[in-house]
Scaffold this active site. Structure first.
Site, PDB file in Angstrom:
ATOM      1  N   ASN A  51       0.827  -1.217   0.000  1.00 15.37           N
ATOM      2  CA  ASN A  51       0.000   0.000   0.000  1.00 15.37           C
ATOM      3  C   ASN A  51       0.860   1.266   0.000  1.00 15.37           C
ATOM      4  O   ASN A  51       0.365   2.356   0.264  1.00 15.37           O
ATOM      5  CB  ASN A  51      -0.900   0.043   1.238  1.00 15.37           C
ATOM      6  CG  ASN A  51      -1.819  -1.153   1.322  1.00 15.37           C
ATOM      7  OD1 ASN A  51      -2.392  -1.567   0.323  1.00 15.37           O
ATOM      8  ND2 ASN A  51      -1.955  -1.725   2.514  1.00 15.37           N
TER       9      ASN A  51
ATOM     10  N   HIS B 212     -14.852  -1.448   4.343  1.00 19.02           N
ATOM     11  CA  HIS B 212     -13.797  -2.211   5.021  1.00 19.02           C
ATOM     12  C   HIS B 212     -14.286  -2.840   6.333  1.00 19.02           C
ATOM     13  O   HIS B 212     -15.144  -2.278   7.016  1.00 19.02           O
ATOM     14  CB  HIS B 212     -12.653  -1.230   5.313  1.00 19.02           C
ATOM     15  CG  HIS B 212     -11.376  -1.858   5.770  1.00 19.02           C
ATOM     16  ND1 HIS B 212     -11.002  -1.869   7.093  1.00 19.02           N
ATOM     17  CD2 HIS B 212     -10.386  -2.472   5.085  1.00 19.02           C
ATOM     18  CE1 HIS B 212      -9.813  -2.454   7.205  1.00 19.02           C
ATOM     19  NE2 HIS B 212      -9.418  -2.830   6.002  1.00 19.02           N
TER      20      HIS B 212
ATOM     21  N   GLU C 289     -16.221   4.458   1.674  1.00 13.22           N
ATOM     22  CA  GLU C 289     -14.802   4.699   1.429  1.00 13.22           C
ATOM     23  C   GLU C 289     -14.699   5.594   0.210  1.00 13.22           C
ATOM     24  O   GLU C 289     -15.694   5.798  -0.482  1.00 13.22           O
ATOM     25  CB  GLU C 289     -14.098   3.363   1.128  1.00 13.22           C
ATOM     26  CG  GLU C 289     -13.865   2.539   2.358  1.00 13.22           C
ATOM     27  CD  GLU C 289     -13.345   1.151   2.037  1.00 13.22           C
ATOM     28  OE1 GLU C 289     -12.442   1.020   1.189  1.00 13.22           O
ATOM     29  OE2 GLU C 289     -13.834   0.195   2.643  1.00 13.22           O
TER      30      GLU C 289
ATOM     31  N   SER D 247     -10.872  -0.970  -1.948  1.00 13.63           N
ATOM     32  CA  SER D 247      -9.594  -1.676  -1.972  1.00 13.63           C
ATOM     33  C   SER D 247      -9.543  -2.870  -2.918  1.00 13.63           C
ATOM     34  O   SER D 247      -8.466  -3.299  -3.276  1.00 13.63           O
ATOM     35  CB  SER D 247      -9.239  -2.141  -0.565  1.00 13.63           C
ATOM     36  OG  SER D 247     -10.196  -3.076  -0.133  1.00 13.63           O
TER      37      SER D 247
ATOM     38  N   ASP E   5     -14.019   7.290   4.482  1.00 13.36           N
ATOM     39  CA  ASP E   5     -12.696   6.750   4.828  1.00 13.36           C
ATOM     40  C   ASP E   5     -11.804   6.817   3.586  1.00 13.36           C
ATOM     41  O   ASP E   5     -12.057   6.151   2.590  1.00 13.36           O
ATOM     42  CB  ASP E   5     -12.865   5.298   5.315  1.00 13.36           C
ATOM     43  CG  ASP E   5     -11.542   4.669   5.753  1.00 13.36           C
ATOM     44  OD1 ASP E   5     -10.477   5.197   5.384  1.00 13.36           O
ATOM     45  OD2 ASP E   5     -11.588   3.636   6.442  1.00 13.36           O
TER      46      ASP E   5
ATOM     47  N   HIS F 292      -7.204   4.557   1.235  1.00 20.23           N
ATOM     48  CA  HIS F 292      -6.449   4.248   0.008  1.00 20.23           C
ATOM     49  C   HIS F 292      -6.237   5.480  -0.860  1.00 20.23           C
ATOM     50  O   HIS F 292      -5.694   5.369  -1.958  1.00 20.23           O
ATOM     51  CB  HIS F 292      -7.165   3.172  -0.804  1.00 20.23           C
ATOM     52  CG  HIS F 292      -7.125   1.830  -0.161  1.00 20.23           C
ATOM     53  ND1 HIS F 292      -5.990   1.037  -0.160  1.00 20.23           N
ATOM     54  CD2 HIS F 292      -8.052   1.143   0.544  1.00 20.23           C
ATOM     55  CE1 HIS F 292      -6.230  -0.076   0.488  1.00 20.23           C
ATOM     56  NE2 HIS F 292      -7.472  -0.045   0.941  1.00 20.23           N
TER      57      HIS F 292
ATOM     58  N   LYS G 274      -0.530   3.779   4.794  1.00 22.34           N
ATOM     59  CA  LYS G 274      -0.478   3.394   3.376  1.00 22.34           C
ATOM     60  C   LYS G 274       0.418   4.379   2.627  1.00 22.34           C
ATOM     61  O   LYS G 274       1.613   4.355   2.826  1.00 22.34           O
ATOM     62  CB  LYS G 274      -1.906   3.269   2.862  1.00 22.34           C
ATOM     63  CG  LYS G 274      -2.552   2.031   3.505  1.00 22.34           C
ATOM     64  CD  LYS G 274      -4.003   1.814   3.197  1.00 22.34           C
ATOM     65  CE  LYS G 274      -4.424   0.468   3.764  1.00 22.34           C
ATOM     66  NZ  LYS G 274      -5.709   0.491   4.464  1.00 22.34           N
TER      67      LYS G 274
HETATM   68  C1  LIG Z   1      -6.247  -0.233   5.715  1.00 24.67           C
HETATM   69  C2  LIG Z   1      -7.589   0.303   6.005  1.00 24.67           C
HETATM   70  C3  LIG Z   1      -7.977   0.595   7.321  1.00 24.67           C
HETATM   71  C4  LIG Z   1      -7.138   0.234   8.497  1.00 24.67           C
HETATM   72  O1  LIG Z   1      -6.146   1.158   8.728  1.00 24.67           O
HETATM   73  P1  LIG Z   1      -4.916   0.731   9.669  1.00 24.67           P
HETATM   74  O2  LIG Z   1      -4.233   1.995   9.964  1.00 24.67           O
HETATM   75  O3  LIG Z   1      -4.117  -0.234   8.859  1.00 24.67           O
HETATM   76  O4  LIG Z   1      -5.509   0.073  10.875  1.00 24.67           O
HETATM   77  C5  LIG Z   1      -9.184   1.210   7.507  1.00 24.67           C
HETATM   78  N1  LIG Z   1     -10.003   1.492   6.482  1.00 24.67           N
HETATM   79  C6  LIG Z   1      -9.683   1.174   5.203  1.00 24.67           C
HETATM   80  C7  LIG Z   1     -10.625   1.501   4.104  1.00 24.67           C
HETATM   81  C8  LIG Z   1      -8.467   0.563   4.929  1.00 24.67           C
HETATM   82  O5  LIG Z   1      -8.147   0.242   3.687  1.00 24.67           O
END
Ligand SMILES: *Cc1c(COP(=O)(O)O)cnc(C)c1O
Length: 387
Positions: free
Chosen positions: A44, A132, A176, A180, A206, A209, A240
């Site tokens: 990532n 997620h 999101e 992903s 969120d 990504h 990421k």
């Molecule tokens: C990776 C991810 C998370 C988790 O984040 P971390 O910091 O790895 O715990 C949360 N939401 C989404 C959409 C993700 O892809």
């Protein structure tokens, strides 16, 4: 005593779904597994910052003897709040031009903490079908009413809103920005327009990504689509593209105050080390200047997406640097991934239940430190597969 667990594990092995921690050796953008060196196409680290030695040295050179502490020794509400935390939060609030920002230990902490803090028995959460697992867990902990809309299907969402809005004091739409598994994008302008039809609806997005990768200054899809102001709860992670660890929310001050008082995953967990926050602060400051990385990554992504469409005459949902090659069949997907690994590309097969039945795929994740020639060689391998 463990018989039951053993039986479950055996069942997973039979279904080819037994997970194991892989033994990997990292060499910059390459990865070594079982003696074989491969280009890492499963990371990532979208901006390619994780292996950037110049950045690491520039960061460390700011300090003489006195490095920031390696532990905070406490939750932020006790003694774990250091000035660097406030500095990063102010920096982020200014960058996003919003009232406030708040840091968390991880995206998982953010997503399991925010929704339960905001919800009560007069709240309805409506989430995209493909959000997620961390948001699903947050919704479970929230113990309020919960509905899902078909992935990126805003007409379906509107129907749900029309039908339910009179029955709840508060509705939170959860999505999101870049998804992903398909690498496809949300249409935030549509969601904002929908939200504005109802007085009690909040938007939770969120950008895990997307932060760093999209938008003029790397602030994500909300920046790219020009609606940062309209997202009530704008979440992202540092693990990421930002090559660090931790997460944030950008929001109004009243919501920040509320989280500080109500959010259990913030209150009851030791804060990240100041050293880690200082590194995130350092990298976040660089974000506006990483345009060349974003442009190069966008070019590579479009190149690989076009090639896959042309070679296999297949569907390409992606609009991002997450590029799926959807084969459908499970066994064929596993075999193809193994073949590509043999050829030097560390890409992984993704199968149900992670993705819907009949859409098994190889997921290529591109990073800005890859070269066009490397992607070209991968495309040549894919071409060989097609004939
Ligand atoms: C990776 C991810 C998370 C988790 O984040 P971390 O910091 O790895 O715990 C949360 N939401 C989404 C959409 C993700 O892809």
């Amino acid at each position: 005593m463990h018989d039951n667990y053993l039986r479950h594990l055996d069942a997973l092995k039979e279904q080819n779904q037994f997970r194991q921690l892989p033994q990997l050796i990292h060499q910059g953008r390459f990865i070594q597994r079982e003696g074989k060196t491969m280009l890492n196409m499963s990371s990532n680290d979208y901006l390619g910052l994780a292996n950037n030695q110049a950045l690491r040295h520039a960061f460390l050179n700011q300090y003489q003897e006195q490095l920031p502490a390696f532990t905070s020794s406490s939750s932020r509400l006790l003694t774990g709040s250091f000035p660097i935390y406030d500095e990063l939060e102010s920096l982020m609030a200014r960058a996003f031009r919003r009232e406030s920002a708040l840091l968390f230990n991880s995206g998982y902490h953010a997503n399991i903490g925010i929704l339960p803090a905001l919800s009560d028995n007069k709240t309805l959460i409506i989430a995209d079908k493909l959000v997620h697992a961390s948001m699903i867990d947050g919704i479970r902990l929230a113990q309020c009413d919960f509905l899902r809309f078909r992935h990126n299907d805003y007409e379906h969402l509107e129907q749900i809103l029309q039908k339910n809005h009179r029955s709840f004091e508060r509705i939170i739409i959860v999505t999101e920005s870049v998804f992903s598994m398909d690498g496809d994008c949300v249409d935030l302008t549509r969601l904002v327009a929908l939200k504005q039809q109802f007085s009690q609806v909040m938007l939770y997005v969120d950008e895990a990504h997307a932060i760093g990768v999209y938008g003029e200054n790397g602030l994500g899809i909300a920046e790219q689509q020009g609606c940062i102001d309209e997202i009530d709860i704008l979440v992202g992670t540092f693990g990421k593209a930002l090559a660090s660890m931790g997460a944030y929310v950008v929001c109004d001050q009243v919501l920040k105050d509320y989280f500080v008082n109500k959010m259990r995953s913030l209150i009851f967990s030791t804060a990240l080390p100041p050293f880690n926050i200082a590194w995130t602060h350092f990298l976040f400051q660089q974000l506006p200047s990483l345009k060349a990385e974003r442009t190069h990554l966008a070019m590579l992504s479009q190149y690989l997406r076009n090639a896959i469409v042309n070679i296999f005459d297949t569907k390409m949902p992606s609009e991002s640097c997450i590029v799926p090659y959807i084969l459908g069949d499970n066994e064929l997907t596993i075999k193809t991934a193994q073949h590509l690994q043999q050829q030097g590309y560390y890409c992984l097969p993704i199968r149900p239940p992670t993705v819907p039945k009949g859409t098994s795929r190889i997921r290529f994740s591109l990073t800005a430190d890859m070269q066009l020639a490397e992607v070209d060689q991968l495309i040549a391998c894919l071409q060989d597969l097609a004939v």
